[in-house]
Design a protein around this motif. Sequence first.
Motif, short mmCIF file in Angstrom:
data_model
loop_
_atom_site.label_atom_id
_atom_site.label_comp_id
_atom_site.label_asym_id
_atom_site.label_seq_id
_atom_site.Cartn_x
_atom_site.Cartn_y
_atom_site.Cartn_z
N SER A 564 0.85 -1.19 0.00
CA SER A 564 0.00 0.00 0.00
C SER A 564 0.88 1.24 0.00
O SER A 564 1.91 1.27 0.66
N ASN A 565 0.48 2.24 -0.78
CA ASN A 565 1.17 3.53 -0.72
C ASN A 565 0.57 4.30 0.46
O ASN A 565 -0.50 4.87 0.37
N HIS A 566 1.29 4.24 1.58
CA HIS A 566 0.77 4.75 2.85
C HIS A 566 -0.58 4.07 3.15
O HIS A 566 -0.64 2.85 3.18
N SER A 567 -1.65 4.83 3.34
CA SER A 567 -2.92 4.21 3.76
C SER A 567 -3.85 3.89 2.60
O SER A 567 -5.00 3.53 2.82
N GLN A 568 -3.37 3.99 1.36
CA GLN A 568 -4.29 4.01 0.23
C GLN A 568 -4.93 2.68 -0.14
O GLN A 568 -6.00 2.66 -0.73
N ASN A 569 -4.29 1.55 0.16
CA ASN A 569 -4.77 0.28 -0.42
C ASN A 569 -5.28 -0.75 0.58
O ASN A 569 -5.80 -1.78 0.15
N TYR A 570 -5.15 -0.53 1.86
CA TYR A 570 -5.46 -1.58 2.83
C TYR A 570 -6.88 -2.12 2.66
O TYR A 570 -7.13 -3.32 2.81
N HIS A 571 -7.81 -1.26 2.37
CA HIS A 571 -9.22 -1.67 2.25
C HIS A 571 -9.50 -2.42 0.96
O HIS A 571 -10.60 -2.97 0.79
N LEU A 572 -8.52 -2.45 0.06
CA LEU A 572 -8.72 -3.11 -1.24
C LEU A 572 -8.11 -4.50 -1.31
O LEU A 572 -8.25 -5.19 -2.32
N PHE A 573 -7.43 -4.91 -0.25
CA PHE A 573 -6.83 -6.25 -0.25
C PHE A 573 -7.92 -7.31 -0.32
O PHE A 573 -9.02 -7.14 0.24
N SER A 574 -7.61 -8.44 -0.97
CA SER A 574 -8.60 -9.52 -1.08
C SER A 574 -8.93 -10.11 0.28
O SER A 574 -10.03 -10.60 0.51
N LYS A 575 -7.97 -10.07 1.19
CA LYS A 575 -8.18 -10.51 2.56
C LYS A 575 -7.89 -9.34 3.48
O LYS A 575 -6.89 -8.64 3.31
N ASP A 576 -8.75 -9.11 4.46
CA ASP A 576 -8.54 -7.98 5.37
C ASP A 576 -7.16 -8.06 6.01
O ASP A 576 -6.75 -9.12 6.51
N PRO A 577 -6.41 -6.96 6.00
CA PRO A 577 -5.08 -6.98 6.62
C PRO A 577 -5.18 -7.04 8.13
O PRO A 577 -6.22 -6.73 8.72
N GLU A 578 -4.07 -7.43 8.75
CA GLU A 578 -3.99 -7.39 10.21
C GLU A 578 -2.78 -6.55 10.60
O GLU A 578 -1.86 -6.37 9.81
N LEU A 579 -2.82 -6.03 11.79
CA LEU A 579 -1.71 -5.24 12.29
C LEU A 579 -0.61 -6.20 12.76
O LEU A 579 -0.78 -6.91 13.74
N LYS A 580 0.49 -6.21 12.01
CA LYS A 580 1.59 -7.13 12.30
C LYS A 580 2.65 -6.40 13.11
O LYS A 580 3.14 -5.35 12.70
N VAL A 581 2.99 -6.96 14.25
CA VAL A 581 4.00 -6.39 15.13
C VAL A 581 5.29 -7.20 14.95
O VAL A 581 5.41 -8.32 15.44
N GLU A 582 6.23 -6.62 14.21
CA GLU A 582 7.49 -7.31 13.93
C GLU A 582 8.51 -6.96 15.01
O GLU A 582 8.76 -5.78 15.28
N VAL A 583 9.10 -7.98 15.63
CA VAL A 583 9.99 -7.74 16.77
C VAL A 583 11.33 -8.41 16.55
O VAL A 583 11.45 -9.44 15.88
N ALA A 584 12.37 -7.80 17.12
CA ALA A 584 13.70 -8.40 17.10
C ALA A 584 13.69 -9.69 17.90
O ALA A 584 12.88 -9.89 18.82
N GLU A 585 14.63 -10.58 17.57
CA GLU A 585 14.66 -11.90 18.20
C GLU A 585 14.85 -11.82 19.71
O GLU A 585 14.29 -12.63 20.46
N ASN A 586 15.61 -10.82 20.20
CA ASN A 586 15.83 -10.75 21.64
C ASN A 586 14.54 -10.40 22.39
O ASN A 586 14.33 -10.86 23.53
N ILE A 587 13.66 -9.62 21.76
CA ILE A 587 12.38 -9.29 22.40
C ILE A 587 11.52 -10.55 22.50
O ILE A 587 10.91 -10.83 23.55
N ALA A 588 11.47 -11.29 21.41
CA ALA A 588 10.68 -12.53 21.41
C ALA A 588 11.19 -13.50 22.48
O ALA A 588 10.39 -14.14 23.18
N ALA A 589 12.51 -13.58 22.61
CA ALA A 589 13.09 -14.49 23.61
C ALA A 589 12.78 -14.01 25.02
O ALA A 589 12.37 -14.79 25.89
N ASP A 590 12.96 -12.70 25.26
CA ASP A 590 12.73 -12.15 26.60
C ASP A 590 11.27 -12.28 27.02
O ASP A 590 10.97 -12.54 28.20
N LYS A 591 10.36 -12.10 26.07
CA LYS A 591 8.93 -12.12 26.38
C LYS A 591 8.30 -13.49 26.11
O LYS A 591 7.09 -13.65 26.28
#
Length: 665
Positions: A564-591
């Motif tokens: 998506s170009n900024h907020s322009q395309n999210y509503h047009l995806f064939s499947k509704d998008p989800e908010l993905k929280v990408e984390v560094a490996e050390n955060i995943a390990a600690d939590k």
Amino acid sequence: MTEIRKSACPLNCWDSCGFHVTVENDKITKVEGDPSHPITKGKICGRGRMLETRTNSTERLLHPLKKVNGEFKQISWDQALDEIALKLKEIKEQYGSTAVLHSHDYANNGILKNLDQRFFNSYGGVTEVYGSLCWGAGIEAQKWDFGNAWSHEPEDVLNSKNIVIWGRNVARTNMHFYEKLLEAKKKGARILVIDPLFNATAKIADKYISVKPGMDGLLAAGIIKEILRLGLEDREFIDHHTLGFRDVEKMVDSITLEKISKMTEVPVENIQYLGQIFGDRPTSTFMGLGMQRYKNGGNTIRLIDALVAISGNIGIPGGGANYANLQVGQSFDIGNLTLNHRKSSHRQFSIMKQAEEVLAAVDPEIKMIFVTCGNPLTQVPDSSIVEKAFSSVSTLVVVEQYMTDTARLADYILPTTTSFEEEDFYYSSMYHHYVNYGPKLVSAPGEAKSDLWIWTQLANRLGFGEDFAFSREQWMEMALESLAKKGITFEQLKEKHTLELPVEPIPWSNYNFKTPSGKYEFTSIGKGDDGQLKLALPEESKWSNPELAEKYPYHLLTIHPLRSNHSQNYHLFSKDPELKVEVAENIAADKQLTNGDLVRVWNQRGEVKGVISILPKAHPNTINIDEGIWKRFGGPVNSLTSSGESDNGLGSTLYDCLVNLERTT
């Protein structure tokens, strides 16, 4: 009847691609690349292809809407325009024209999108936004250093011995430059990527160097220090073509390489290696936009500029401090379109702090907000304040194609055309120097009208219709007036669809800079805070605010989405998008987190909830959430970001953001 027509991408993007668009019975059925385009050569990204869906979607707004008792009601164009014009007239008479705020961004890069400025200038002048959420701090920084922000033409990277990609994932945001990198690598160039995230561009690099978010300028200072220790600086350039070098020497003498290594979290040996790379000319540097989205953002770009200058990589083939290429946009006569001299009143709000400014405005208060080419409820930082401010005014008018988060708040929504439903031309001030023509290909659905039609109708109702009494062709000829003297005309552009603009392919090769001194300025004349470079840090970091960092230990990045170009395309995806929280490996390990876990991310400004995705090789304690996600899909991530301004006042601090995270259900 089916035909394939040449067109162009309108998105405000690095690549500014040429299109082949299939039209069948007045409908767009396919968008592909134009193989004859000199830069994009038939390849386009998914965002460009999505313009077919954007044009044809059943979610399009087709009629003017007015909010009545909290619900949208379809009304006629005459009613909408009459009522809006009357409100504009009454506001001007009772409070003055600056009681209107024009909130404008750059969702569409068409040249005629500047006519909204003409309308508001002819109206008498309104409250405008200044600065940039996207790249403003870096633009201003390079104007301090060079006098302008210019880049080398795309082919010149093939002259580089070393190529440094700093804070920029070109595989995601600049696919045709990515192809140039592959070509340069085949020719023997070394590619280095400096970035907190191990991205797709880093995968092709000869060396990837991970840096703590916001510490890029400090890293550049460390590399300068190493270059000077090794005697690899270009003394000829420094002595004859620069101002303020002694200030730089004093600055780097004030800190040890070991301290820089500790603060940037880059090993000393990597800093030393980079010193050798920059001294091994020609080395080209290509900077991204993220690392200037901090309180210290302008200073960061200036320190990288200084590194490129000291190492002798300015004005030579295969070199350059490549950030933006404003000489492309500066080729056009925008002033002919905007009529700046017509405004008798004027007030400015920072684009970053426009919400706070609206809430605090007096003499006059803001009575109307007019939104064009943007979705501020999603894109402007500190979203809860934005929503409060945009809900507080008596009239909110939004020109839109879809029911965005901002449109949902509106009192009037005016449905506008897509790029394939109007004629315009497009260019990019970030990468290549070609202008592309986009003809009108299909009729607009329903009652959707072009922005130009809307401004013309309102101007007629407000008594300055003569300012808009021109054909679309005449408007574009106005924008090309000075280029016509160089043999580049609108007729040529229509015929050939793509034209090369007369720019400097290797900027500053004559060492005549556009600064007050005419030299490259390490210390800028007449600029704020003495114009000197500093070892500046982000506002939200353990070094600047240890108490805040104790409470919110993770650094949040909000990079551009892939699809998506900024907020322009999210509503047009064939499947509704989800908010993905990408984390560094050390955060995943600690939590003790695994992919797919639900989490809450929060700080003192707000919170969002999303799904964990673990990022391999990301810098420790780093989180990314792609920007632009609508409220209905879990966003916006700008609920977390700061509305602060960069050190030079013209950029955002979107990346200067600490957060915490926990598992949720």
